[in-house]
Design a protein around this motif. Structure first.
Motif, PDB file in Angstrom:
ATOM      1  N   LEU A 113      -2.247  22.839  16.634  1.00  0.00           N
ATOM      2  CA  LEU A 113      -2.909  22.323  17.312  1.00  0.00           C
ATOM      3  C   LEU A 113      -2.965  23.155  18.780  1.00  0.00           C
ATOM      4  CD1 LEU A 113      -3.875  18.888  16.584  1.00  0.00           C
ATOM      5  CD2 LEU A 113      -4.976  21.067  15.733  1.00  0.00           C
ATOM      6  N   GLU A 114      -1.730  23.638  19.390  1.00  0.00           N
ATOM      7  CA  GLU A 114      -1.317  24.135  20.388  1.00  0.00           C
ATOM      8  C   GLU A 114      -2.019  25.638  20.296  1.00  0.00           C
ATOM      9  OE1 GLU A 114       2.667  24.315  21.313  1.00  0.00           O
ATOM     10  OE2 GLU A 114       2.671  22.022  21.462  1.00  0.00           O
ATOM     11  N   ASP A 115      -1.897  26.105  18.965  1.00  0.00           N
ATOM     12  CA  ASP A 115      -2.501  27.541  18.901  1.00  0.00           C
ATOM     13  C   ASP A 115      -3.842  27.535  18.850  1.00  0.00           C
ATOM     14  OD1 ASP A 115       0.211  28.673  18.659  1.00  0.00           O
ATOM     15  OD2 ASP A 115       0.118  28.750  16.448  1.00  0.00           O
ATOM     16  N   ILE A 116      -4.543  26.613  18.273  1.00  0.00           N
ATOM     17  CA  ILE A 116      -5.990  26.530  18.132  1.00  0.00           C
ATOM     18  C   ILE A 116      -6.622  26.002  19.351  1.00  0.00           C
ATOM     19  CG2 ILE A 116      -7.841  25.330  16.783  1.00  0.00           C
ATOM     20  CD1 ILE A 116      -6.542  27.564  15.197  1.00  0.00           C
ATOM     21  N   ALA A 117      -6.173  25.096  20.014  1.00  0.00           N
ATOM     22  CA  ALA A 117      -6.887  24.462  21.090  1.00  0.00           C
ATOM     23  C   ALA A 117      -8.114  24.066  20.818  1.00  0.00           C
ATOM     24  CB  ALA A 117      -6.781  25.312  22.322  1.00  0.00           C
ATOM     25  N   PRO A 118      -8.151  23.140  19.750  1.00  0.00           N
ATOM     26  CA  PRO A 118      -9.705  22.805  19.228  1.00  0.00           C
ATOM     27  C   PRO A 118     -10.298  22.059  19.944  1.00  0.00           C
ATOM     28  CG  PRO A 118      -7.932  21.436  18.412  1.00  0.00           C
ATOM     29  CD  PRO A 118      -7.189  22.579  19.187  1.00  0.00           C
ATOM     30  N   ASP A 119     -11.841  22.347  20.200  1.00  0.00           N
ATOM     31  CA  ASP A 119     -12.589  21.323  20.736  1.00  0.00           C
ATOM     32  C   ASP A 119     -13.019  20.164  20.210  1.00  0.00           C
ATOM     33  OD1 ASP A 119     -13.480  23.885  22.976  1.00  0.00           O
ATOM     34  OD2 ASP A 119     -13.523  24.658  20.752  1.00  0.00           O
ATOM     35  N   VAL A 120     -12.765  20.327  18.914  1.00  0.00           N
ATOM     36  CA  VAL A 120     -13.250  18.910  17.980  1.00  0.00           C
ATOM     37  C   VAL A 120     -12.226  18.714  17.123  1.00  0.00           C
ATOM     38  CG1 VAL A 120     -14.983  18.131  16.342  1.00  0.00           C
ATOM     39  CG2 VAL A 120     -15.634  19.878  18.169  1.00  0.00           C
ATOM     40  N   PHE A 121     -12.011  17.364  16.621  1.00  0.00           N
ATOM     41  CA  PHE A 121     -11.042  16.777  15.484  1.00  0.00           C
ATOM     42  C   PHE A 121     -11.939  15.890  14.685  1.00  0.00           C
ATOM     43  CE2 PHE A 121      -7.919  14.559  13.518  1.00  0.00           C
ATOM     44  CZ  PHE A 121      -6.833  15.473  13.484  1.00  0.00           C
ATOM     45  N   VAL A 122     -12.380  16.268  13.445  1.00  0.00           N
ATOM     46  CA  VAL A 122     -13.040  15.402  12.557  1.00  0.00           C
ATOM     47  C   VAL A 122     -12.061  15.058  11.567  1.00  0.00           C
ATOM     48  CG1 VAL A 122     -14.911  15.389  11.143  1.00  0.00           C
ATOM     49  CG2 VAL A 122     -14.937  16.858  13.065  1.00  0.00           C
ATOM     50  N   GLY A 123     -11.700  13.981  11.395  1.00  0.00           N
ATOM     51  CA  GLY A 123     -10.715  13.274  10.491  1.00  0.00           C
ATOM     52  C   GLY A 123     -10.927  12.042   9.787  1.00  0.00           C
ATOM     53  N   GLU A 124     -10.201  11.564   8.700  1.00  0.00           N
ATOM     54  CA  GLU A 124     -10.161  10.202   8.311  1.00  0.00           C
ATOM     55  C   GLU A 124      -9.202   9.488   9.364  1.00  0.00           C
ATOM     56  OE1 GLU A 124      -6.476  10.117   5.091  1.00  0.00           O
ATOM     57  OE2 GLU A 124      -8.038  11.573   4.614  1.00  0.00           O
TER      58      GLU A 124
END
Length: 525
Positions: A96-107
């Protein structure tokens, strides 16, 4: 020049009443049809838009639910956002450090891990929870609500160069890396799989690996996702695999050797045959002849059993049928033998880089299935990617050779070479021979000690019913007959090899080498 490719909605538009997904759960199943899946994707896309998700946003999708994984990933694609798939047991925080995501969709479990371990902090601005989460704070994303028959909105077909997906490698030989797929990459992979599988409208695909649920509907086949242990596939109760094959009359089974071993073993113990299966595709690690024989015993005589070679960055590359695999073991090429991977698929070109005198070097691949880059990892791109007249050339990290028939042979991972004093051993060269020994489940060659002066140790995992002394003596005989066998300095019995979390088929050699070093500590002083 801008080249458009069919988008998700366009690929699912035909046969709306045909089955897209079948989720098998402890003897029950839940079915989603193609038209229903399309409408849910558009419904979810609108919900994502309302939550603030925009085109270009990177969205981690982490769930073990096949419907949610598929529907949410498709919806993100419809919206123009980029789904990101990460192995749940990988170094998620670093990914996630590499991606720097804006959104996290998960269970819910994924969000508990995110909150407890700080995954994605401070990048994630839009956390969305799927599935039941009565005690978990955060915005819910409804993925299974009924949708009406209102006309679907017009969706722009994507440009082939637009980002479509980021899929992380398993990290079995180093830090996981996010392979970028463009829409043209996905289209190339679907075309290659279509050539390989020859899907028919009445086919039913058993997906022995969760992300295959994303591809099956796009290939036009009904896709059954069994109740697998996705965190440890080899621990899946085998009846949860065989039952859905029989119940839904699966025609194609796609799984790793570890999962196929469960299927073949359960069928052999119970006297079960799989009459509906016309094709078995093994991927994730080389298919051994012993497993191919066990599968051949339970599928129809005219069924095709294929060992498929590829990687997260380039899948598929080549394939070989079990009959040709057996023949290659009888007549291996001169020099390093290893395991035959078959010929590259149409449009895929393989080269051997930095080859030695025997023709053995690093396998490199170009073609429409090749990921053009790693996300935010210029160091990895510099080490593995180069631009050629055929497109991006990807170094796989695998050792191999091309024979005079144009077939690829696999010699093992470059990172797993055993370097002794005055010699270098490729793992697959010796293991492919030792694994044919009666009573042996598998072997693994590891180097113990300091690089350049390592002691080659062959670790041996026996079948449960194998007589220990007899099996070991047979391994010694095979090793003795191998051209490089005299260099093996130790033979060690191991109760059960550590493996990669994704497929439970690739051997975790660093861990195994550490175990061997402890066993041989006295000999190395």
């Amino acid at each position: 020049m801008t080249v458009t490719v069919p988008g998700i909605a366009a690929r699912l538009a035909d046969r709306p009443d045909a089955i897209a997904l079948i989720e098998s759960r402890k003897g029950t199943s839940r079915t989603t049809r193609r038209g229903e899946l399309v409408r849910r994707c558009h419904h979810i896309a609108q919900a994502l838009r309302d939550a603030g998700v925009r085109p270009g946003h990177k969205a981690v999708v982490m769930t073990r639910d096949a419907h949610d994984l598929t529907a949410v990933s498709y919806a993100l694609g419809v919206l123009g956002a980029v789904p990101v798939l990460i192995e749940p047991r990988a170094e998620v925080g670093r990914c996630l450090e590499d991606i720097a995501p804006d959104v996290f969709v998960g269970e819910p479990l994924a969000h508990l891990g995110r909150r407890a371990l700080g995954w994605g902090r401070p990048h994630v601005r839009i956390p969305l929870v799927t599935g039941p989460a009565p005690l978990l704070p955060g915005r819910r994303l409804a993925t299974r609500v009924p949708v009406g028959s209102t006309p679907l909105p017009q969706v722009r077909e994507p440009d082939g160069d637009e980002p479509a997906l980021i899929a992380f490698t398993s990290g079995s030989t180093g830090r996981p890396k996010g392979a970028e797929y463009r829409h043209a990459t996905l289209a190339g992979q679907l075309d290659a799989l279509t050539t390989l599988m020859g899907p028919r409208p009445d086919d039913v695909l058993l997906a022995g690996f969760l992300p295959v649920a994303l591809l099956g509907p796009l290939l036009g086949v009904a896709t059954v996702v069994p109740a697998m242990n996705h965190l440890a596939p080899a621990r899946t109760p085998p009846e949860e695999l065989v039952g859905p094959i029989l119940k839904h009359r699966a025609t194609i089974v796609l799984a790793s050797p570890a999962v196929l071993t469960l299927i073949a073993g359960h069928c052999a113990r119970r006297g079960i045959s799989l009459p509906s299966v016309r094709q078995v595709l093994s991927f994730g690690a080389p298919l051994r002849v012993r497993l191919a024989d066990a599968l051949r015993d339970v599928v129809p005589d005219d069924a095709e059993i294929l060992s498929v070679y590829g990687a997260t960055e380039c899948l598929p590359v080549s394939a070989i049928g079990d009959h040709d695999l057996r023949a290659s073991r009888v007549r291996p090429p001169a020099g390093h033998a290893g395991t035959c991977l078959g010929r590259p698929l149409p449009g895929i070109h393989a080269r051997i880089l930095d080859a030695d005198a025997t023709g053995c070097g690093e396998i490199a691949v170009t073609g429409p299935t090749v990921s053009p880059a790693y996300h935010a990892r210029p160091d990895a791109d510099a080490a593995t990617k180069s631009v050629t007249g055929r497109g991006v050339l990807h170094r796989t990290g695998d050792l191999g050779r091309l024979d005079d028939q144009g077939r690829l042979w696999f010699l093992g991972r470059k990172a797993h070479l055993v370097t002794g004093t005055g010699f270098i051993l490729a793992t697959e060269d010796i293991e492919a021979a030792a694994d044919t020994t009666p009573g042996v489940r598998r072997t693994a060659l590891v180097g113990v000690g300091t690089a350049v002066c390592q002691l080659p140790a062959l670790c041996v995992e026996l079948l449960p019913s194998a007589p220990r002394a007899t099996a070991l003596e047979a391994v010694r005989a095979v090793v003795k007959d191998h051209p490089e066998g005299h260099r093996v300095g130790a033979l060690l019995l191991h109760p059960g090899f550590p493996t990669d979390p994704r497929h439970n088929s690739k051997i975790d050699r660093p861990r195994l080498a550490g175990w061997a070093a402890k066993r041989l500590r006295g000999r190395l002083r």
